[in-house]
Design a protein around this motif. Structure first.
Motif, PDB file in Angstrom:
ATOM      1  N   THR A   5       0.812  -1.254   0.007  1.00  0.00           N
ATOM      2  CA  THR A   5      -0.039   0.158  -0.017  1.00  0.00           C
ATOM      3  C   THR A   5       0.744   1.305   0.040  1.00  0.00           C
ATOM      4  O   THR A   5       1.958   1.070   0.608  1.00  0.00           O
ATOM      5  CB  THR A   5      -1.019   0.050   1.324  1.00  0.00           C
ATOM      6  N   VAL A   6       0.503   2.223  -0.673  1.00  0.00           N
ATOM      7  CA  VAL A   6       0.949   3.463  -0.647  1.00  0.00           C
ATOM      8  C   VAL A   6       0.094   4.600  -0.262  1.00  0.00           C
ATOM      9  O   VAL A   6      -1.103   4.474  -0.036  1.00  0.00           O
ATOM     10  CB  VAL A   6       1.458   3.772  -2.049  1.00  0.00           C
ATOM     11  N   VAL A   7       0.639   5.861   0.016  1.00  0.00           N
ATOM     12  CA  VAL A   7      -0.321   6.948   0.495  1.00  0.00           C
ATOM     13  C   VAL A   7      -1.354   7.327  -0.464  1.00  0.00           C
ATOM     14  O   VAL A   7      -2.443   7.780   0.131  1.00  0.00           O
ATOM     15  CB  VAL A   7       0.633   8.047   0.870  1.00  0.00           C
ATOM     16  N   ASP A   8      -1.147   7.236  -1.792  1.00  0.00           N
ATOM     17  CA  ASP A   8      -2.138   7.505  -2.583  1.00  0.00           C
ATOM     18  C   ASP A   8      -3.502   6.789  -2.424  1.00  0.00           C
ATOM     19  O   ASP A   8      -4.507   6.959  -2.834  1.00  0.00           O
ATOM     20  CB  ASP A   8      -1.668   7.378  -4.045  1.00  0.00           C
ATOM     21  N   ASP A   9      -3.175   5.602  -1.846  1.00  0.00           N
ATOM     22  CA  ASP A   9      -4.411   4.549  -1.751  1.00  0.00           C
ATOM     23  C   ASP A   9      -5.288   5.218  -0.358  1.00  0.00           C
ATOM     24  O   ASP A   9      -6.542   4.881  -0.580  1.00  0.00           O
ATOM     25  CB  ASP A   9      -3.839   3.290  -1.222  1.00  0.00           C
ATOM     26  N   SER A  34      -5.682   8.825  -0.040  1.00  0.00           N
ATOM     27  CA  SER A  34      -5.995  10.188  -0.245  1.00  0.00           C
ATOM     28  C   SER A  34      -6.683  10.490  -1.469  1.00  0.00           C
ATOM     29  O   SER A  34      -6.427   9.842  -2.484  1.00  0.00           O
ATOM     30  CB  SER A  34      -4.478  10.925  -0.068  1.00  0.00           C
ATOM     31  N   PHE A  35      -6.801  11.703  -1.491  1.00  0.00           N
ATOM     32  CA  PHE A  35      -7.707  12.193  -3.010  1.00  0.00           C
ATOM     33  C   PHE A  35      -7.093  13.848  -2.737  1.00  0.00           C
ATOM     34  O   PHE A  35      -7.687  14.526  -1.965  1.00  0.00           O
ATOM     35  CB  PHE A  35      -9.009  12.127  -3.087  1.00  0.00           C
ATOM     36  N   SER A  36      -6.989  14.362  -4.103  1.00  0.00           N
ATOM     37  CA  SER A  36      -6.666  15.888  -4.082  1.00  0.00           C
ATOM     38  C   SER A  36      -7.709  16.530  -4.986  1.00  0.00           C
ATOM     39  O   SER A  36      -7.736  15.971  -6.167  1.00  0.00           O
ATOM     40  CB  SER A  36      -5.109  16.117  -4.469  1.00  0.00           C
ATOM     41  N   ARG A  55     -13.012   5.870  -5.796  1.00  0.00           N
ATOM     42  CA  ARG A  55     -12.000   6.933  -5.861  1.00  0.00           C
ATOM     43  C   ARG A  55     -10.929   6.912  -4.761  1.00  0.00           C
ATOM     44  O   ARG A  55      -9.732   7.415  -5.054  1.00  0.00           O
ATOM     45  CB  ARG A  55     -12.857   8.399  -5.678  1.00  0.00           C
ATOM     46  N   ILE A  56     -11.080   6.545  -3.823  1.00  0.00           N
ATOM     47  CA  ILE A  56     -10.204   6.308  -2.649  1.00  0.00           C
ATOM     48  C   ILE A  56     -10.141   4.889  -2.265  1.00  0.00           C
ATOM     49  O   ILE A  56     -11.100   4.217  -1.414  1.00  0.00           O
ATOM     50  CB  ILE A  56     -10.245   7.166  -1.476  1.00  0.00           C
TER      51      ILE A  56
END
Length: 225
Positions: free
Chosen positions: A57-61, A63-65, A88-89
């Motif tokens: 897993t990575v931080v983008d899993d 988060s959403f901007s 989306r997340i």
């Protein structure tokens, strides 16, 4: 003896009801997280999604901007819903929650009457003035209020509800939903825009309309948020 049997039967009934209620919502996770992925290789299938190996897993899993960017309200209902669900997340998988941003154009931007079959919604107004409400199950009592910035409103799971901009400026709200995938059924779209179409005779009788009115409504393009 009969009393003991009654108590035992009652206990079984209560447990059965409790289990059925618990099963009606997103199940609680049995691990820290279960990041959703589409690739079944080296994955486990949970809550309709494959879970990524936790070590990958990575931080983008999580988060959403971009939720600060207004949604496009140039459509027939003049509103836009940006939903951040498990699609989306991915990290929302098994966590039983999602988030949405709602944008409304001035003077009548509408999130049309709809339901979320799998989630209760709690909404907070950030900008503008919204007329909101929901309708109870039969005998269909309307619960409604005009909301201003900072006001909060709850829409119970499965009940028809709406939001309507009664102000002269743009309105913005955020909503939390009690499911990773709450789903949405827009009432007008579902009734008059289904594919294939519902038999016009059914709708004419249900809504007490002329059949020609029903067929005309079915030919319209129904926008969905």
């Amino acid at each position: 003896m009969e009393g003991s049997r009654f108590l035992a039967a009652s206990a079984v009934l209560v447990l059965a009801l409790a289990f059925s209620m618990a099963s009606a919502y997103d199940p609680s996770p049995l691990q820290d997280f279960c990041v959703a992925m589409n690739d079944p290789k080296n994955a486990v299938f949970v809550n309709g999604k494959f879970c990524k190996n936790p070590n990958l897993t990575v931080v983008d899993d999580f988060s959403f901007s971009g939720l600060n960017i207004p949604g496009n309200t140039e459509n027939r209902v003049r509103s836009n819903v940006t939903l951040l669900n498990v699609d989306r997340i991915p990290g929302l998988n098994t966590l039983g929650i999602s988030l949405a941003r709602l944008d409304f154009a001035p003077n009548g931007g509408l999130n049309p009457p709809h339901i979320h079959p799998r989630a209760t919604e709690i909404l907070v107004v950030i900008e503008g003035t919204l007329y909101v409400g929901f309708v109870t199950s039969n005998p269909n009592r309307l619960i409604t209020k005009v909301l201003y910035p900072g006001d909060v409103f709850v829409f119970p799971i499965g009940l028809i509800h709406f939001q309507f901009n009664v102000g002269k400026k743009n309105a913005v709200a955020f909503a939390g939903l009690s499911s990773q995938n709450p789903g949405v059924i827009t009432i007008a779209n579902a009734v008059f825009g289904s594919n294939p179409s519902i038999n016009p005779d059914v709708l004419a009788k249900a809504f007490q309309l002329d059949k020609n009115v029903v067929t005309s409504l079915q030919k319209l393009f129904w926008d969905s948020n």
